[in-house]
Motif scaffolding. Structure first.
Motif, PDB file in Angstrom:
ATOM      1  N   ALA A  54       0.827  -1.212   0.000  1.00 32.56           N
ATOM      2  CA  ALA A  54       0.000   0.000   0.000  1.00 32.56           C
ATOM      3  C   ALA A  54       0.862   1.263   0.000  1.00 32.56           C
ATOM      4  CB  ALA A  54      -0.936  -0.006   1.201  1.00 32.56           C
ATOM      5  N   SER A  55       2.132   1.139   0.370  1.00 28.55           N
ATOM      6  CA  SER A  55       3.024   2.301   0.374  1.00 28.55           C
ATOM      7  C   SER A  55       3.657   2.558  -0.996  1.00 28.55           C
ATOM      8  CB  SER A  55       4.138   2.111   1.416  1.00 28.55           C
ATOM      9  OG  SER A  55       5.060   1.107   1.007  1.00 28.55           O
ATOM     10  N   TRP A  56       3.483   1.632  -1.939  1.00 26.65           N
ATOM     11  CA  TRP A  56       4.037   1.835  -3.278  1.00 26.65           C
ATOM     12  C   TRP A  56       3.280   2.964  -3.981  1.00 26.65           C
ATOM     13  CZ3 TRP A  56       5.425  -3.388  -6.107  1.00 26.65           C
ATOM     14  CH2 TRP A  56       6.318  -4.113  -5.312  1.00 26.65           C
ATOM     15  N   PRO A  57       3.972   3.861  -4.642  1.00 29.49           N
ATOM     16  CA  PRO A  57       3.299   5.021  -5.242  1.00 29.49           C
ATOM     17  C   PRO A  57       2.345   4.685  -6.379  1.00 29.49           C
ATOM     18  CG  PRO A  57       5.618   4.946  -5.882  1.00 29.49           C
ATOM     19  CD  PRO A  57       5.443   3.927  -4.801  1.00 29.49           C
ATOM     20  N   ASP A  58       2.537   3.540  -7.029  1.00 29.29           N
ATOM     21  CA  ASP A  58       1.683   3.192  -8.168  1.00 29.29           C
ATOM     22  C   ASP A  58       0.549   2.233  -7.788  1.00 29.29           C
ATOM     23  OD1 ASP A  58       3.659   1.393  -7.645  1.00 29.29           O
ATOM     24  OD2 ASP A  58       4.457   1.312  -9.679  1.00 29.29           O
ATOM     25  N   LEU A  59       0.293   2.056  -6.477  1.00 31.02           N
ATOM     26  CA  LEU A  59      -0.798   1.211  -6.010  1.00 31.02           C
ATOM     27  C   LEU A  59      -1.669   1.984  -5.025  1.00 31.02           C
ATOM     28  CD1 LEU A  59       1.014  -2.195  -5.323  1.00 31.02           C
ATOM     29  CD2 LEU A  59      -0.578  -1.711  -7.186  1.00 31.02           C
ATOM     30  N   THR A  60      -2.984   1.765  -5.119  1.00 30.12           N
ATOM     31  CA  THR A  60      -3.915   2.364  -4.172  1.00 30.12           C
ATOM     32  C   THR A  60      -4.880   1.294  -3.676  1.00 30.12           C
ATOM     33  OG1 THR A  60      -5.428   3.003  -5.960  1.00 30.12           O
ATOM     34  CG2 THR A  60      -3.828   4.645  -5.233  1.00 30.12           C
ATOM     35  N   GLN A  61      -5.359   1.457  -2.441  1.00 29.44           N
ATOM     36  CA  GLN A  61      -6.332   0.518  -1.899  1.00 29.44           C
ATOM     37  C   GLN A  61      -7.724   0.859  -2.425  1.00 29.44           C
ATOM     38  OE1 GLN A  61      -6.025  -1.021   2.134  1.00 29.44           O
ATOM     39  NE2 GLN A  61      -4.307   0.371   2.526  1.00 29.44           N
ATOM     40  N   ALA A  62      -8.514  -0.176  -2.672  1.00 33.15           N
ATOM     41  CA  ALA A  62      -9.862   0.003  -3.212  1.00 33.15           C
ATOM     42  C   ALA A  62     -10.697  -1.219  -2.851  1.00 33.15           C
ATOM     43  CB  ALA A  62      -9.811   0.170  -4.729  1.00 33.15           C
ATOM     44  N   PRO A  63     -12.019  -1.088  -2.880  1.00 29.86           N
ATOM     45  CA  PRO A  63     -12.865  -2.270  -2.653  1.00 29.86           C
ATOM     46  C   PRO A  63     -12.659  -3.273  -3.786  1.00 29.86           C
ATOM     47  CG  PRO A  63     -14.127  -0.229  -2.429  1.00 29.86           C
ATOM     48  CD  PRO A  63     -12.804   0.144  -3.035  1.00 29.86           C
ATOM     49  N   PRO A  64     -12.537  -4.562  -3.474  1.00 32.20           N
ATOM     50  CA  PRO A  64     -12.341  -5.563  -4.529  1.00 32.20           C
ATOM     51  C   PRO A  64     -13.613  -5.798  -5.333  1.00 32.20           C
ATOM     52  CG  PRO A  64     -12.586  -6.645  -2.413  1.00 32.20           C
ATOM     53  CD  PRO A  64     -12.550  -5.163  -2.135  1.00 32.20           C
ATOM     54  N   SER A  65     -13.468  -6.044  -6.612  1.00 34.76           N
ATOM     55  CA  SER A  65     -14.632  -6.278  -7.479  1.00 34.76           C
ATOM     56  C   SER A  65     -15.391  -7.539  -7.081  1.00 34.76           C
ATOM     57  CB  SER A  65     -14.180  -6.377  -8.939  1.00 34.76           C
ATOM     58  OG  SER A  65     -13.235  -7.419  -9.102  1.00 34.76           O
ATOM     59  N   CYS A  66     -14.709  -8.491  -6.440  1.00 36.12           N
ATOM     60  CA  CYS A  66     -15.365  -9.732  -6.025  1.00 36.12           C
ATOM     61  C   CYS A  66     -16.168  -9.555  -4.747  1.00 36.12           C
ATOM     62  CB  CYS A  66     -14.337 -10.845  -5.841  1.00 36.12           C
ATOM     63  SG  CYS A  66     -13.188 -10.551  -4.475  1.00 36.12           S
ATOM     64  N   GLY A  67     -15.915  -8.445  -4.028  1.00 44.54           N
ATOM     65  CA  GLY A  67     -16.647  -8.167  -2.803  1.00 44.54           C
ATOM     66  C   GLY A  67     -16.088  -8.814  -1.561  1.00 44.54           C
ATOM     67  N   THR A  68     -14.945  -9.494  -1.671  1.00 44.91           N
ATOM     68  CA  THR A  68     -14.360 -10.193  -0.527  1.00 44.91           C
ATOM     69  C   THR A  68     -12.983  -9.643  -0.205  1.00 44.91           C
ATOM     70  OG1 THR A  68     -15.520 -12.233  -1.110  1.00 44.91           O
ATOM     71  CG2 THR A  68     -13.671 -12.431   0.406  1.00 44.91           C
ATOM     72  N   GLY A  69     -12.772  -9.197   1.026  1.00 45.62           N
ATOM     73  CA  GLY A  69     -11.456  -8.764   1.465  1.00 45.62           C
ATOM     74  C   GLY A  69     -11.127  -7.340   1.058  1.00 45.62           C
ATOM     75  N   ARG A  70      -9.843  -7.119   0.732  1.00 42.56           N
ATOM     76  CA  ARG A  70      -9.341  -5.807   0.357  1.00 42.56           C
ATOM     77  C   ARG A  70      -8.558  -5.930  -0.941  1.00 42.56           C
ATOM     78  NH1 ARG A  70      -6.432  -3.741   5.772  1.00 42.56           N
ATOM     79  NH2 ARG A  70      -6.555  -1.700   4.740  1.00 42.56           N
ATOM     80  N   ALA A  71      -8.455  -4.824  -1.682  1.00 41.87           N
ATOM     81  CA  ALA A  71      -7.809  -4.868  -2.996  1.00 41.87           C
ATOM     82  C   ALA A  71      -6.797  -3.741  -3.141  1.00 41.87           C
ATOM     83  CB  ALA A  71      -8.845  -4.768  -4.112  1.00 41.87           C
ATOM     84  N   LEU A  72      -5.820  -3.975  -4.011  1.00 41.87           N
ATOM     85  CA  LEU A  72      -4.886  -2.960  -4.465  1.00 41.87           C
ATOM     86  C   LEU A  72      -5.017  -2.856  -5.974  1.00 41.87           C
ATOM     87  CD1 LEU A  72      -1.717  -3.928  -2.389  1.00 41.87           C
ATOM     88  CD2 LEU A  72      -3.159  -1.911  -2.029  1.00 41.87           C
ATOM     89  N   ARG A  73      -4.992  -1.648  -6.503  1.00 43.04           N
ATOM     90  CA  ARG A  73      -5.111  -1.463  -7.937  1.00 43.04           C
ATOM     91  C   ARG A  73      -4.151  -0.383  -8.407  1.00 43.04           C
ATOM     92  NH1 ARG A  73      -9.549  -0.976 -10.584  1.00 43.04           N
ATOM     93  NH2 ARG A  73      -8.519   0.267 -12.171  1.00 43.04           N
ATOM     94  N   SER A  74      -3.840  -0.452  -9.700  1.00 43.46           N
ATOM     95  CA  SER A  74      -3.078   0.598 -10.360  1.00 43.46           C
ATOM     96  C   SER A  74      -4.074   1.475 -11.105  1.00 43.46           C
ATOM     97  CB  SER A  74      -2.070  -0.006 -11.338  1.00 43.46           C
ATOM     98  OG  SER A  74      -2.749  -0.597 -12.440  1.00 43.46           O
ATOM     99  N   ASP A  75      -3.569   2.428 -11.890  1.00 42.68           N
ATOM    100  CA  ASP A  75      -4.489   3.245 -12.676  1.00 42.68           C
ATOM    101  C   ASP A  75      -5.016   2.496 -13.892  1.00 42.68           C
ATOM    102  OD1 ASP A  75      -2.159   3.141 -14.109  1.00 42.68           O
ATOM    103  OD2 ASP A  75      -2.003   5.306 -14.466  1.00 42.68           O
ATOM    104  N   ARG A  76      -4.526   1.269 -14.125  1.00 45.20           N
ATOM    105  CA  ARG A  76      -4.951   0.483 -15.274  1.00 45.20           C
ATOM    106  C   ARG A  76      -5.893  -0.659 -14.913  1.00 45.20           C
ATOM    107  NH1 ARG A  76      -5.427   1.097 -19.897  1.00 45.20           N
ATOM    108  NH2 ARG A  76      -4.517  -0.820 -20.671  1.00 45.20           N
TER     109      ARG A  76
END
Length: 210
Positions: A12-34
């Motif tokens: 989560a500290s990486w500059p090209d990753l952000t935390q977001a709700p997962p599309s599957c609805g389970t747990g936590r997710a990290l995503r890029s701008d892509r």
């Protein structure tokens, strides 16, 4: 703090990753701008979005790891999180995932393929709108530019990770030397990942838990 929680905190500290709700609805997710990159479904496993093209290229290497589970037809791999070695493996593969998604055109189903923690059928050519991630014919200049951008991003991540114990100049020199050692590899897609693995191995496990 569990192994998966430690990995999530570091990523989560990486500059090209952000935390977001997962599309599957389970747990936590990290995503890029892509695209979505990782789903942390539990304290014991993480689903990682590598793309079908990269999984196909490096299938034998992925199958060699007892921590990785491959699902036929999926664009994702599942990683078991039990120890520090699994965190190191995840860090390397997240770099690979970011590189795989970087600069690629949106093929629809390829970027939005469901993770491995879902009830529906695994992705197929029919339900993803055609073969996933077909190889693109890129010029040498385009490949070189994409690789250099990935290397610059790698230097930024390693500087953030090792700043308490390594100077920015030392990190950049180590990355430059490692990058040069792979100059003759014919397949360039995985080079930034190999560079990161080599630098982390040289530095040892001195990355602080954040």
């Amino acid at each position: 703090m569990t192994t998966a929680s430690r990995a999530l905190t570091q990523l989560a500290s990486w500059p090209d990753l952000t935390q977001a709700p997962p599309s599957c609805g389970t747990g936590r997710a990290l995503r890029s701008d892509r695209a979505e990159i990782a789903h942390f479904h539990s304290e014991m496993q993480v689903d990682l979005h590598l793309t079908a093209r990269m999984i196909h290229h490096f299938e034998s290497d992925l199958r060699d790891s007892s921590a990785i589970h491959l699902v036929p037809g999926s664009h994702w791999v599942t990683i078991r999180m039990e120890c520090q070695a699994d965190i190191d493996l995840l860090m390397t593969l997240v770099s690979a995932a970011l590189h795989a998604h970087q600069g690629r055109p949106d093929h629809g189903g390829a970027l939005h393929a469901p993770c491995n923690d879902h009830d529906g059928p695994a992705p197929t050519h029919e339900n993803t709108g055609g073969p996933a991630d077909p190889p693109e014919q890129e010029s040498t200049v385009a490949v070189d530019e994409r690789e250099e951008e990935a290397i610059r991003a790698l230097i930024e991540r390693l500087t953030a990770s090792y700043s308490p114990t390594r100077s920015p100049a030392e990190i950049e020199a180590a990355v430059t030397a490692a990058h040069a050692s792979f100059k003759d590899r014919p397949i360039r897609d995985f080079v930034p990942v190999l560079v990161e693995r080599k630098v982390r191995a040289a530095f040892g496990r001195t990355t602080p838990d954040r």
